[in-house]
Enzyme design. Structure first.
Site, mmCIF file in Angstrom:
data_model
loop_
_atom_site.group_PDB
_atom_site.id
_atom_site.type_symbol
_atom_site.label_atom_id
_atom_site.label_comp_id
_atom_site.label_asym_id
_atom_site.label_seq_id
_atom_site.Cartn_x
_atom_site.Cartn_y
_atom_site.Cartn_z
ATOM 1 N N GLN A 1 0.846 -1.203 0.000
ATOM 2 C CA GLN A 1 0.000 0.000 0.000
ATOM 3 C C GLN A 1 0.873 1.242 0.000
ATOM 4 O O GLN A 1 1.757 1.392 0.839
ATOM 5 C CB GLN A 1 -0.917 -0.021 1.232
ATOM 6 C CG GLN A 1 -1.738 1.239 1.423
ATOM 7 C CD GLN A 1 -1.091 2.201 2.398
ATOM 8 O OE1 GLN A 1 -0.530 1.768 3.406
ATOM 9 N NE2 GLN A 1 -1.137 3.501 2.115
ATOM 10 N N HIS B 1 -11.475 4.354 5.569
ATOM 11 C CA HIS B 1 -10.340 4.327 6.495
ATOM 12 C C HIS B 1 -10.828 4.006 7.921
ATOM 13 O O HIS B 1 -10.269 4.482 8.905
ATOM 14 C CB HIS B 1 -9.618 5.683 6.466
ATOM 15 C CG HIS B 1 -8.114 5.572 6.453
ATOM 16 N ND1 HIS B 1 -7.377 5.686 5.311
ATOM 17 C CD2 HIS B 1 -7.215 5.361 7.446
ATOM 18 C CE1 HIS B 1 -6.079 5.576 5.600
ATOM 19 N NE2 HIS B 1 -5.967 5.364 6.892
HETATM 20 C C1 FNR Z 1 -5.400 2.059 9.275
HETATM 21 N N1 FNR Z 1 -5.712 2.159 7.922
HETATM 22 C C2 FNR Z 1 -4.699 2.337 7.023
HETATM 23 N N2 FNR Z 1 -4.970 2.400 5.695
HETATM 24 C C3 FNR Z 1 -3.993 2.526 4.785
HETATM 25 O O1 FNR Z 1 -4.268 2.560 3.590
HETATM 26 N N3 FNR Z 1 -2.692 2.605 5.203
HETATM 27 C C4 FNR Z 1 -2.335 2.573 6.509
HETATM 28 O O2 FNR Z 1 -1.162 2.642 6.845
HETATM 29 C C5 FNR Z 1 -3.362 2.450 7.462
HETATM 30 N N4 FNR Z 1 -3.077 2.436 8.789
HETATM 31 C C6 FNR Z 1 -4.063 2.194 9.694
HETATM 32 C C7 FNR Z 1 -3.729 2.071 11.047
HETATM 33 C C8 FNR Z 1 -4.710 1.768 11.966
HETATM 34 C C9 FNR Z 1 -4.343 1.601 13.409
HETATM 35 C C10 FNR Z 1 -6.065 1.611 11.551
HETATM 36 C C11 FNR Z 1 -7.151 1.244 12.533
HETATM 37 C C12 FNR Z 1 -6.393 1.765 10.222
HETATM 38 C C13 FNR Z 1 -7.087 1.911 7.444
HETATM 39 C C14 FNR Z 1 -7.297 0.402 7.212
HETATM 40 O O3 FNR Z 1 -6.563 -0.050 6.121
HETATM 41 C C15 FNR Z 1 -8.779 0.068 6.983
HETATM 42 O O4 FNR Z 1 -9.278 0.856 5.934
HETATM 43 C C16 FNR Z 1 -9.606 0.289 8.239
HETATM 44 O O5 FNR Z 1 -8.945 -0.269 9.355
HETATM 45 C C17 FNR Z 1 -10.982 -0.337 8.103
HETATM 46 O O6 FNR Z 1 -11.793 -0.021 9.216
HETATM 47 P P1 FNR Z 1 -12.057 -1.046 10.419
HETATM 48 O O7 FNR Z 1 -12.815 -2.199 9.856
HETATM 49 O O8 FNR Z 1 -10.726 -1.438 10.958
HETATM 50 O O9 FNR Z 1 -12.843 -0.240 11.403
#
Ligand code: FNR
Length: 444
Positions: A163, A341
């Protein structure tokens, strides 16, 4: 960090996963052993909260503003119900599906989560091994706690994606994508919803952003282009020294300094903490990261440049509007990732499940659709699939599993989710993932 590799996942293991998982749990219960990772999603989050320090829990669990989007993501699932159908011979069930031209044992993948060192010292390496052992594709975050090459080595034969956060330096973007391709990633996921960092009230009230401590920037500090940017910045600063900003020395300042120095080993090339504390490079790496991290000026036209940097399929993550899905396809992307996100960017945003059907309709099978934000169990996965998602990504729950029991904890969360998906499929009277459609659901 341990780097043991894992046994490759046996695709047949996903068959009968629910029976095996239930049996393992209930058998252990006979000798008084309870699951170390709760199967109930709320109890899972609560158990992780007790293990994590307040900053780590706030960072992982927190969302933007009044946390309304995170709640709305969950509430959107309440508007759909699985419609059970008995007496249809569901003894043999098959969770396998196809994604990016490859057959997968099941439709679950792991979303990119940055700064997993906050949850467990083995961070992304533990996650990669757990994902591999369960046949789940793992999306390596641009904000991971280990360089992507090291994460790839932790589970060399497993499917993985990288990513990208589109940084202000194209040279850096190109370098990261070249590294991802060389490390055997099968696709690039470009996250486009973070061109400004969301208003994350829980982190703001603790005045805590892990990156300012040097955490979660391992992809950058291990990158030759980024390292050059840091050296250039140090040189410029030494030629025209600015008036030193007065910093109040507190125990927290010292802890932050040590954390930055410890994480700066990749840019100094030294493991000696004293040397790293004296060197300007680690601190400058953090400053450089904060400068290059986001690109608010990015437009759809820019996306085309990614094609020049990689031959891998490109998936755009952070799409919540059908018109943007259309625009992404017009821009030549190979996949759409519906995500807000996890509510971390915009408070009062549209919940992803509500917009999934219109995006699926617009995409009309031209490219695969990945879904996330609010998935907490296998029934949620079934609903997202029935509404047209091709793959479903797990986020926070696996971070909680990691916090509770490292690699084993992540494995448990994946296993529990797949077990519930398998049971939901069977109790809905279905035997294969592609049978999940609107007919399996009732709208409230
Ligand atoms: C994320 N998310 C995220 N997305 C991304 O594209 N790159 C990243 O580095 C991160 N880092 C990240 C850290 C943490 C602690 C969280 C909780 C989320 C978003 C992640 O990929 C995803 O879209 C969400 O976590 C989805 O929501 P739920 O189901 O976890 O609530």
């Amino acid at each position: 960090m341990a780097t043991s590799s894992v046994a490759p996942h046996d695709p047949a293991a996903s068959r009968g996963i629910s029976r095996q998982t239930q049996s393992d749990i209930y058998r252990a219960g006979i000798s008084g052993q309870l699951p170390s990772v709760p199967t109930d999603p709320d109890r899972l989050a609560e158990a992780a909260r007790k293990t994590l320090n307040p900053q780590a829990y706030a960072y992982i669990a927190g969302s933007a503003g009044g946390q309304h989007t995170a709640a709305a993501n969950r509430a959107a699932f309440d508007r759909w119900q699985v419609w059970p159908r008995p007496l249809r011979d569901v003894a043999e069930r098959d969770l396998s599906t196809t994604f990016l031209g490859t057959t997968r044992p099941h439709p679950l993948l792991l979303a990119p989560l940055g700064v997993m060192e906050m949850a467990h010292p083995e961070a992304d390496l533990a996650v990669a091994r757990a994902a591999a052992s369960m046949g789940a594709s793992y999306t390596i975050s641009n904000q991971a706690s280990a360089p992507l090459e090291k994460i790839a080595q932790a589970a060399p034969d497993a499917p993985r994606m990288f990513q990208l956060y589109w940084s202000a330096s194209d040279e850096l973007n190109a370098s990261l994508l070249a590294r991802a391709e060389a490390s055997g990633c099968e696709a690039i996921v470009v996250t486009v919803d973070t061109h400004l960092l969301g208003w994350r009230t829980r982190d703001l009230d603790l005045a805590y952003l892990p990156f300012t401590r040097g955490m979660g920037i391992a992809q950058y500090t291990s990158d030759p282009v980024f390292q050059q940017l840091v050296r250039d910045r140090v040189r410029v600063a030494s030629e025209a020294p600015a008036a030193a900003e007065k910093v109040r020395i507190t125990p927290q300042t010292i802890a932050a300094g040590v954390s930055i120095a410890r994480h700066g080993a990749a840019v100094t090339g030294s493991r000696n903490l004293r040397e790293n504390l004296r060197s300007p490079l680690p601190r400058t790496a953090v400053e450089t990261f904060l400068d290059v991290f986001s690109t608010p000026s990015l437009t759809w036209n820019d996306l085309a440049r990614a094609r020049r940097w990689t031959t891998l399929p490109i998936i755009v993550k952070g799409i919540v509007h059908p018109d943007d899905a259309q625009q992404a396809i017009d821009s030549g992307v190979d996949g759409i990732w519906v995500s807000n996100h996890g509510g971390r960017q915009v408070d009062r945003s549209v919940p992803t499940l509500d917009v999934l059907p219109s995006i699926v309709e617009t995409v009309n099978k031209r490219v695969p659709v990945v879904f996330d934000s609010g998935i907490r169990g296998g029934a949620d996965v079934a609903i997202a699939l029935a509404l047209g998602a091709d793959m479903v990504a797990l986020g926070r729950p696996y971070a909680y599993g990691l916090a509770l029991d490292g690699e084993e904890g992540v494995r448990s969360v994946i296993r529990h989710t797949l077990a519930e998906l398998d049971i939901t499929l069977g109790l809905a009277g279905l035997t294969a993932i592609d049978q999940l459609d609107h007919g399996a659901l009732r709208q409230q």
